[in-house]
Design a protein around this motif. Structure first.
Motif, PDB file in Angstrom:
ATOM      1  N   ARG A  82       8.915  73.689  16.113  1.00 46.99           N
ATOM      2  CA  ARG A  82      10.144  74.446  16.380  1.00 46.99           C
ATOM      3  C   ARG A  82      10.993  74.460  15.126  1.00 46.99           C
ATOM      4  NH1 ARG A  82      12.172  70.035  19.734  1.00 46.99           N
ATOM      5  NH2 ARG A  82      12.722  71.353  21.477  1.00 46.99           N
ATOM      6  N   PHE A  83      12.096  75.171  15.205  1.00 39.92           N
ATOM      7  CA  PHE A  83      12.989  75.339  14.051  1.00 39.92           C
ATOM      8  C   PHE A  83      14.263  74.553  14.278  1.00 39.92           C
ATOM      9  CE2 PHE A  83      10.351  79.023  14.767  1.00 39.92           C
ATOM     10  CZ  PHE A  83       9.598  78.986  13.608  1.00 39.92           C
ATOM     11  N   HIS A  84      14.678  73.836  13.249  1.00 40.81           N
ATOM     12  CA  HIS A  84      15.881  73.011  13.350  1.00 40.81           C
ATOM     13  C   HIS A  84      16.968  73.564  12.445  1.00 40.81           C
ATOM     14  CE1 HIS A  84      12.436  70.354  14.245  1.00 40.81           C
ATOM     15  NE2 HIS A  84      13.237  69.787  15.111  1.00 40.81           N
ATOM     16  N   TYR A  85      18.179  73.390  12.884  1.00 41.50           N
ATOM     17  CA  TYR A  85      19.328  73.827  12.092  1.00 41.50           C
ATOM     18  C   TYR A  85      19.359  73.114  10.738  1.00 41.50           C
ATOM     19  CZ  TYR A  85      24.190  75.047  11.125  1.00 41.50           C
ATOM     20  OH  TYR A  85      25.343  75.524  10.556  1.00 41.50           O
ATOM     21  N   TYR A  86      18.976  71.811  10.733  1.00 44.96           N
ATOM     22  CA  TYR A  86      19.069  71.046   9.475  1.00 44.96           C
ATOM     23  C   TYR A  86      18.088  71.546   8.416  1.00 44.96           C
ATOM     24  CZ  TYR A  86      14.964  68.444  11.154  1.00 44.96           C
ATOM     25  OH  TYR A  86      13.727  68.119  11.633  1.00 44.96           O
ATOM     26  N   GLU A  87      17.074  72.317   8.833  1.00 44.01           N
ATOM     27  CA  GLU A  87      16.139  72.869   7.854  1.00 44.01           C
ATOM     28  C   GLU A  87      16.784  73.982   7.038  1.00 44.01           C
ATOM     29  OE1 GLU A  87      11.853  73.311   9.322  1.00 44.01           O
ATOM     30  OE2 GLU A  87      12.971  73.125  11.187  1.00 44.01           O
ATOM     31  N   GLY A  88      17.921  74.451   7.527  1.00 49.22           N
ATOM     32  CA  GLY A  88      18.615  75.518   6.807  1.00 49.22           C
ATOM     33  C   GLY A  88      18.610  76.848   7.532  1.00 49.22           C
ATOM     34  N   PHE A  89      17.949  76.900   8.684  1.00 46.45           N
ATOM     35  CA  PHE A  89      17.941  78.133   9.470  1.00 46.45           C
ATOM     36  C   PHE A  89      19.289  78.341  10.143  1.00 46.45           C
ATOM     37  CE2 PHE A  89      13.474  76.624   9.729  1.00 46.45           C
ATOM     38  CZ  PHE A  89      12.878  77.666   9.045  1.00 46.45           C
ATOM     39  N   SER A  90      19.653  79.584  10.325  1.00 47.54           N
ATOM     40  CA  SER A  90      20.846  79.874  11.122  1.00 47.54           C
ATOM     41  C   SER A  90      20.520  79.573  12.587  1.00 47.54           C
ATOM     42  CB  SER A  90      21.226  81.349  10.974  1.00 47.54           C
ATOM     43  OG  SER A  90      20.231  82.141  11.611  1.00 47.54           O
ATOM     44  N   MET A  91      21.539  79.433  13.394  1.00 46.27           N
ATOM     45  CA  MET A  91      21.300  79.213  14.825  1.00 46.27           C
ATOM     46  C   MET A  91      20.576  80.408  15.465  1.00 46.27           C
ATOM     47  SD  MET A  91      22.003  76.317  16.019  1.00 46.27           S
ATOM     48  CE  MET A  91      22.986  74.837  15.776  1.00 46.27           C
ATOM     49  N   GLN A  92      20.816  81.606  14.941  1.00 50.63           N
ATOM     50  CA  GLN A  92      20.099  82.786  15.453  1.00 50.63           C
ATOM     51  C   GLN A  92      18.601  82.651  15.191  1.00 50.63           C
ATOM     52  OE1 GLN A  92      23.155  83.122  14.124  1.00 50.63           O
ATOM     53  NE2 GLN A  92      24.137  83.958  15.952  1.00 50.63           N
ATOM     54  N   VAL A 186      22.527  64.279  23.670  1.00 46.42           N
ATOM     55  CA  VAL A 186      23.536  64.739  22.714  1.00 46.42           C
ATOM     56  C   VAL A 186      22.810  65.444  21.568  1.00 46.42           C
ATOM     57  CG1 VAL A 186      25.453  64.077  21.208  1.00 46.42           C
ATOM     58  CG2 VAL A 186      25.003  62.762  23.282  1.00 46.42           C
ATOM     59  N   GLY A 187      23.194  66.671  21.297  1.00 50.73           N
ATOM     60  CA  GLY A 187      22.568  67.433  20.219  1.00 50.73           C
ATOM     61  C   GLY A 187      23.417  67.344  18.958  1.00 50.73           C
ATOM     62  N   VAL A 188      22.817  66.864  17.886  1.00 50.91           N
ATOM     63  CA  VAL A 188      23.525  66.743  16.606  1.00 50.91           C
ATOM     64  C   VAL A 188      22.798  67.540  15.525  1.00 50.91           C
ATOM     65  CG1 VAL A 188      24.506  64.474  17.125  1.00 50.91           C
ATOM     66  CG2 VAL A 188      22.254  64.631  16.009  1.00 50.91           C
ATOM     67  N   GLN A 189      23.471  67.683  14.393  1.00 51.08           N
ATOM     68  CA  GLN A 189      22.895  68.477  13.308  1.00 51.08           C
ATOM     69  C   GLN A 189      21.761  67.754  12.575  1.00 51.08           C
ATOM     70  OE1 GLN A 189      24.378  70.956   9.424  1.00 51.08           O
ATOM     71  NE2 GLN A 189      25.800  69.471  10.226  1.00 51.08           N
ATOM     72  N   GLY A 190      21.893  66.421  12.334  1.00 55.35           N
ATOM     73  CA  GLY A 190      20.970  65.777  11.431  1.00 55.35           C
ATOM     74  C   GLY A 190      21.212  66.266  10.017  1.00 55.35           C
ATOM     75  N   PRO A 191      20.318  66.012   9.048  1.00 58.95           N
ATOM     76  CA  PRO A 191      19.068  65.275   9.211  1.00 58.95           C
ATOM     77  C   PRO A 191      19.215  63.757   9.101  1.00 58.95           C
ATOM     78  CG  PRO A 191      19.200  66.098   6.983  1.00 58.95           C
ATOM     79  CD  PRO A 191      20.455  66.539   7.681  1.00 58.95           C
ATOM     80  N   THR A 192      20.390  63.233   8.887  1.00 62.09           N
ATOM     81  CA  THR A 192      20.497  61.772   8.921  1.00 62.09           C
ATOM     82  C   THR A 192      20.342  61.297  10.354  1.00 62.09           C
ATOM     83  OG1 THR A 192      22.899  62.117   9.052  1.00 62.09           O
ATOM     84  CG2 THR A 192      22.014  61.381   6.923  1.00 62.09           C
ATOM     85  N   PHE A 193      19.735  60.137  10.541  1.00 63.47           N
ATOM     86  CA  PHE A 193      19.878  59.458  11.808  1.00 63.47           C
ATOM     87  C   PHE A 193      21.322  58.979  11.863  1.00 63.47           C
ATOM     88  CE2 PHE A 193      15.230  58.987  11.026  1.00 63.47           C
ATOM     89  CZ  PHE A 193      14.803  59.735  12.111  1.00 63.47           C
ATOM     90  N   GLU A 194      21.741  58.469  13.008  1.00 57.99           N
ATOM     91  CA  GLU A 194      23.154  58.147  13.169  1.00 57.99           C
ATOM     92  C   GLU A 194      23.485  56.763  12.601  1.00 57.99           C
ATOM     93  OE1 GLU A 194      21.245  59.680  15.481  1.00 57.99           O
ATOM     94  OE2 GLU A 194      22.275  61.512  14.827  1.00 57.99           O
ATOM     95  N   THR A 195      24.752  56.615  12.226  1.00 57.89           N
ATOM     96  CA  THR A 195      25.241  55.269  11.891  1.00 57.89           C
ATOM     97  C   THR A 195      25.417  54.500  13.202  1.00 57.89           C
ATOM     98  OG1 THR A 195      27.574  55.875  12.106  1.00 57.89           O
ATOM     99  CG2 THR A 195      26.551  56.196   9.921  1.00 57.89           C
ATOM    100  N   ARG A 196      25.539  53.208  13.079  1.00 55.36           N
ATOM    101  CA  ARG A 196      25.776  52.391  14.274  1.00 55.36           C
ATOM    102  C   ARG A 196      27.005  52.870  15.034  1.00 55.36           C
ATOM    103  NH1 ARG A 196      23.387  47.199  14.265  1.00 55.36           N
ATOM    104  NH2 ARG A 196      21.913  47.060  12.568  1.00 55.36           N
TER     105      ARG A 196
END
Ligand code: HPA
Length: 273
Positions: A82-92, A186-196
């Protein structure tokens, strides 16, 4: 520039040449969760790069092809990759394939993903049926002029994950002795994993699992009037006492290990649709 509707139509027209019957169920397979594709009978594989207007995914563990065929006799169309926003694709772009699958004829969308667990009851390798989500992604796939033929300007989001499908999946899991949790993704942008602190925050606001996908596709599915079922594999734990780091490799390994359970539930659910 041709319009979105024309692009959807051209993509769907191209794909239709490969299928014998119109798919009734669309499937989006998450990171390390591509094996359901191997259960598709009479598969016709179409690399994303061949499909007009389709984005091409770049992430390791994503194969990047559309597969038409049947599962338990039911016509399906599956996205392996699939396509992820963090790859640089627009949401469209991220959600374009959902539009195309709808145009091909699907009425139900099944989605899987790898996610980080925040609920203290969760362990690596557990499955979580998504019953609701919180959108923390920075851009909305429906922002901009609304195409009324695709869906309403202000879509209702009171039941983005169909309760009937949640109930069916739970009973399939029980019959097969597969433990499943239910919870909020919860949907987040990434590409980092989350901080504590971020994992803790997302748990406090009501999240049980967090990931970098699914929410945009589900929003567009809701806009398009599709029934959705989605499930996370918990591949890492955000909330734990000991020192821990999270790697993409670990996420893929945990997803692969849990995959057979998820695949069974998806397969049996498709059979009942
Ligand atoms: N956070 C965000 N996305 C993820 C995670 C996580 O911990 N695990 C798998 N995808």
């Amino acid at each position: 520039m041709i319009g979105l509707q024309q692009q959807i139509k051209e993509s769907a027209d191209y794909i239709r040449q490969f299928g014998q019957q119109a798919p009734v169920t669309g499937i989006i397979l998450g990171s390390g969760l591509g094996n359901l594709a191997k259960e598709i009978d009479n598969p016709k594989e179409i690399p994303y790069g061949d499909i007009p207007h389709f984005p091409v995914s770049t992430v390791e563990g994503h194969h990047g092809k559309l597969i038409l065929g049947t599962i338990k006799g039911k016509p399906v169309v599956a996205m392996a990759g699939r396509f992820h926003y963090y790859e640089g694709f627009s949401m469209q772009m991220v959600t374009f394939p959902v539009r195309v699958m709808k145009e091909l004829g699907i009425s139900t969308l099944l989605v899987s993903n790898a996610a980080g667990g925040m609920n203290a009851a969760f362990n690596v390798g557990d499955l979580m049926i998504i019953t609701d989500h919180i959108n923390l992604q920075p851009e909305h796939p429906l922002r901009g002029k609304n195409e009324n033929t695709l869906g309403p300007r202000f879509p209702d989001m009171s039941e983005p994950y169909a309760k009937t499908l949640v109930a069916k999946a739970k009973s399939i899991a029980a019959q097969n002795n597969i433990p499943v949790h239910t919870g909020v993704y919860v949907g987040v942008q990434g590409p980092t994993f989350e901080t504590r602190a971020e994992y803790k925050f997302m748990h406090i606001i009501g999240g049980d699992a967090v990931g970098m996908s699914t929410v945009p596709e589900v929003i567009v599915a809701a806009h398009a009037g599709l029934r959705v079922f989605a499930m996370s594999v918990i591949t890492d734990l955000g909330i734990r006492e000991e020192e821990n780091t999270i790697t993409h490799q670990e996420v893929l390994e945990a997803a692969n290990a849990a995959e057979p359970k998820l695949t069974l539930i998806f397969r049996e659910l498709i059979a009942q649709l």
